[in-house]
Scaffold this active site. Structure first.
Site: not given
Ligand code: CAA
Length: 382
Positions: A126, A133, A243, A269, A340, A364, A367
């Site tokens: 992704l 983020s 996840g 210790r 320590g 994922e 915080s």
């Molecule tokens: N389930 C289903 N739909 C959801 C949802 C959820 N939990 N959360 C939001 N949505 C939907 C909303 O309903 C909204 O829908 P509409 O378009 O119909 O209105 C849409 O998604 C957009 O929602 P937001 O306006 O809340 O979205 P945003 O752009 O403000 O972003 C965010 C929200 C929480 C910041 C999100 O972008 C996010 O979680 N970011 C972090 C991403 C992440 O975790 N990345 C890690 C990648 S994986 C990794 O780490 C690598 C690996 O290999 C392990």
């Protein structure tokens, strides 16, 4: 032990994971970390135990267990080696789960059995160099060309990236629509036009691999689109909800082993003619460590239970991940303090747990992102 009752099956999988972790993973975890070596043999053994597709039904090659069984097993694996744990969690939560939930019958029959049986490994792609983020602003594109999509773009921070056979790939089919243009594809990594880019040298979870993946004109058949065009962002968020429970369990495992090592060390210790465990300064730390771990574990179990009961668990998963990851960082810091100077050396495993803990506050969803998710849910009245 907790007052929450576990079924015989849940206890059985936890015991199985514990035996495997203690006997087969723990003895080599430090060496794997030092060498930054992907534990291929351990992944094969986890597959034999049914850990690579725990909550996928048996009809699709999985173990047909629940999410609570998954977190119980994952905590045990992560106590021994958080790197091995994240390989397992990505394959289960971020690869098998979205195919199981959003895939067509044909996609499930084709992809789930080899992934759930561990014959193939999956990764989740992704994030990008400039979109972590802010997942809705990804720039990788998927352009329709007859019965295919042509993919261009660079993806970052892909756990399992170099070893994976199957990629859950997020790309935009309409950049102008931002998150509403994101679409998901199941991509065979052997396809033309895919190159594994930079492999990261990391602070922790060093035995797991993390890389860039570069798509340069990769052709993906239309049958490999997961869900409809534009549904990708919601599939990503939904998948990450699950996840985050796994990462919470990973963090609990890291914190738990750090506590156990601090207890052992403090009893052995001596200072001022007695074991340091006699001192309140140490006891207060141990008390706070144990209390935070128990609270974190209960949050993780709650989120897992809610997922199993098909309840909305977005807030609880974010809380579990937030609290457990910050607990892991706090507990491992205290565990080093109790050790320590010895805790600051590679002679003891505690520095590895401290380094491994840090990533749980980042991947994922950081915080800070978890706090945004929780606040959004609270403001909506959930
Ligand atoms: N389930 C289903 N739909 C959801 C949802 C959820 N939990 N959360 C939001 N949505 C939907 C909303 O309903 C909204 O829908 P509409 O378009 O119909 O209105 C849409 O998604 C957009 O929602 P937001 O306006 O809340 O979205 P945003 O752009 O403000 O972003 C965010 C929200 C929480 C910041 C999100 O972008 C996010 O979680 N970011 C972090 C991403 C992440 O975790 N990345 C890690 C990648 S994986 C990794 O780490 C690598 C690996 O290999 C392990």
């Amino acid at each position: 032990m907790s007052i929450i009752e576990l079924t015989d099956e849940q206890q059985m999988i936890r015991d199985l994971a514990r035996d495997f972790a203690v006997n087969e993973i723990k003895p080599i975890a430090s060496e794997l970390d030092k060498e930054g070596k992907f534990p291929k043999d351990l992944v094969k053994k986890m597959a034999d135990l049914g850990f690579m597709g725990i909550f996928i039904s048996e009809g699709y090659g999985g173990s047909g267990m629940d999410t609570l069984s998954y977190v119980l097993a994952l905590e045990e694996i992560c106590k021994a080696c958080a790197s091995t744990g994240v390989i397992m969690s990505v394959n289960n939560s971020l690869v098998c789960e979205p195919i199981y939930k959003f895939g067509t019958e044909e996609q499930k029959k084709r992809y789930l059995p080899p992934l759930a049986k561990g014959e193939k490994l999956g990764c989740f792609s992704l994030s990008e160099p400039a979109a972590g983020s802010d997942a809705g602003s990804i720039k990788a594109t998927a352009v329709r060309d007859g019965n295919h999509y042509i993919i261009h773009g660079t993806k970052n921070w892909v756990t399992n990236g170099p070893e994976a056979d199957v990629i859950i790939l997020f790309a935009s089919t309409d950049i102008s629509k931002m998150h509403q243009g994101v679409t998901v594809f199941i991509v065979d990594k052997e396809a033309q036009g895919i190159v594994v880019g930079k492999v990261e040298h990391k602070l922790g979870i060093r035995a797991s691999s993390t890389s860039q993946i570069i798509f340069d004109g990769c052709r993906v058949p239309i049958q490999n689109r997961l869900g409809d065009e534009g549904e990708g962002f919601k599939i990503a968020m939904n998948t990450l909800d699950g996840g985050r429970i796994g990462i919470g369990a990973q963090a609990v495992g890291i914190a738990q082993v750090a506590l156990e090592e601090a207890v052992t060390y403090s009893k052995e210790r001596e200072a001022f003619s007695q074991p340091i465990s006699n001192f309140q300064g140490i006891q207060f730390m141990l008390a706070d460590m144990a209390t935070r771990i128990e609270a974190a574990r209960l949050l993780v179990w709650q989120a897992a239970r809610m997922k199993d009961r098909k309840m909305k668990f977005t807030k609880q998963a974010a809380m579990a991940k937030l609290f457990a990851s910050e607990t892991a960082m706090w507990v491992t810091t205290k565990a080093i303090q109790i050790h320590g100077g010895y805790g600051y050396t590679t002679d003891y495993p505690i520095e590895r747990h401290f380094r491994d803990a840090k990533i749980t506050e980042i991947y994922e969803g950081t915080s800070e992102i978890q706090r945004i998710v929780i606040a959004n849910q609270v403001l909506k009245g959930f």
